[in-house]
Design an enzyme around this catalytic site. Structure first.
Site, mmCIF file in Angstrom:
data_model
loop_
_atom_site.group_PDB
_atom_site.id
_atom_site.type_symbol
_atom_site.label_atom_id
_atom_site.label_comp_id
_atom_site.label_asym_id
_atom_site.label_seq_id
_atom_site.Cartn_x
_atom_site.Cartn_y
_atom_site.Cartn_z
ATOM 1 N N LYS A 40 0.825 -1.204 0.000
ATOM 2 C CA LYS A 40 0.000 0.000 0.000
ATOM 3 C C LYS A 40 0.864 1.260 0.000
ATOM 4 C CE LYS A 40 -4.353 -1.803 1.735
ATOM 5 N NZ LYS A 40 -5.405 -1.754 2.774
ATOM 6 N N ARG B 39 -3.414 -10.221 5.085
ATOM 7 C CA ARG B 39 -3.979 -10.217 3.723
ATOM 8 C C ARG B 39 -2.905 -9.662 2.794
ATOM 9 N NH1 ARG B 39 -6.786 -6.717 0.229
ATOM 10 N NH2 ARG B 39 -8.353 -7.782 -1.054
#
Length: 285
Positions: free
Chosen positions: A230, A264
């Site tokens: 991210k 995740r």
């Protein structure tokens, strides 16, 4: 094996089987769309998603998280009927090829969740925490499947502007407490919480949440951490999403020390290695 704050002896009921969460597990990201923020996770054809799924399962993924509509900041909204068709096709072929795979579906739509479970999905991963579809809580309660309850404000289209909080941690914990009560009152089982890194949070807020992740254990629910590749990583390091694997592994390791239950990730093997080394440290005392 236990470290301070980690929930032990936790299990999930997935399609009638027990998934052990007493030790951290990896959820592999499988985006059956061409609009994911990370090109390496896009698998828009059956051949591609089967190949990707096989690698993730061989690398040690306990769960495959299938998404048919991108939730990246500013992503275009995919029509419900297209999302449903993608989910039907992908889950059907995945379970035909890998019948023992545990599949989660990344959706905020209750109709998609219902179809996904009918097709064989075992979990629902809702980025909106029920806020974008008022029928979601009733649906997951009726379906009796594990539900990943994430924090987000607004939508993927406008969440980047909704980063004002009086007290970030207190507001998120209150958010989860309220929604857990609602879900439990409806009969929902196996609730997992996800602080929603990058969703209506700026970089500083993301790191504040990670630094204080152990505070969420007061909710007595498994914690999912989704920081893989991210912008909180590559913007901080000044590189790119393609070059953020090492940074992802660093943050995964930090999350493990804070008691994360599920990671995740885009890169399963590296996340599994982080878990193995973390477990070895705990065993050594």
């Amino acid at each position: 094996m236990q470290s301070k704050g980690i929930i032990t002896n936790k299990t999930l009921n997935v399609r009638g089987l027990v998934l052990d969460l007493s030790e951290p597990v990896v959820m592999g990201i499988l985006n059956v769309t061409s609009d994911s923020f990370y090109e390496g996770s896009r698998v828009a054809t059956e051949k591609d998603w089967l190949k990707k799924a096989e690698k993730m399962l061989n690398d040690g993924a306990s769960i495959l998280d299938v998404g048919a509509s991108s939730s990246r900041p500013g992503a275009s909204d995919v029509p419900e009927e297209i999302e449903i068709e993608r989910i039907r096709q992908s889950i059907g072929s995945l379970l035909k090829e890998f019948p023992n795979a545990v599949i989660s579906v990344d959706t905020f739509r209750s109709k998609v969740a219902n179809v996904a479970v009918q097709e064989g999905a075992a979990l629902i991963n809702d980025i909106s925490g029920g806020s974008l579809d008022t029928n979601m809580f009733e649906t997951v309660a009726r379906l009796q499947v594990p539900y990943i309850l994430m924090h987000m404000k607004g939508t993927p289209q406008n969440m980047g502007t909704l980063t004002n909080y009086n007290n970030l941690l207190r507001e998120l914990i209150s958010y989860f407490q309220e929604k857990i009560v609602r879900l439990t009152s409806l009969g929902a089982k196996d609730i997992i919480i996800d602080p929603g890194f990058g969703f209506a949070k700026n970089i500083e807020q993301n790191y504040h949440l990670l630094h204080h992740l152990e505070q969420f254990h007061r909710l007595d629910k498994p914690i999912l951490v989704g920081v893989s590749r991210k912008s909180m990583i590559y913007k901080t390091l000044g590189n790119s999403v393609e070059n953020s694997l090492n940074g992802s592994t660093v943050l995964h390791t930090i999350a493990l020390t804070k008691g994360a239950t599920l990671l995740r990730v885009h890169d399963v093997m590296e996340a599994k290695e982080a878990i193995t080394l973390y477990k070895q440290m705990l065993q050594a005392g």
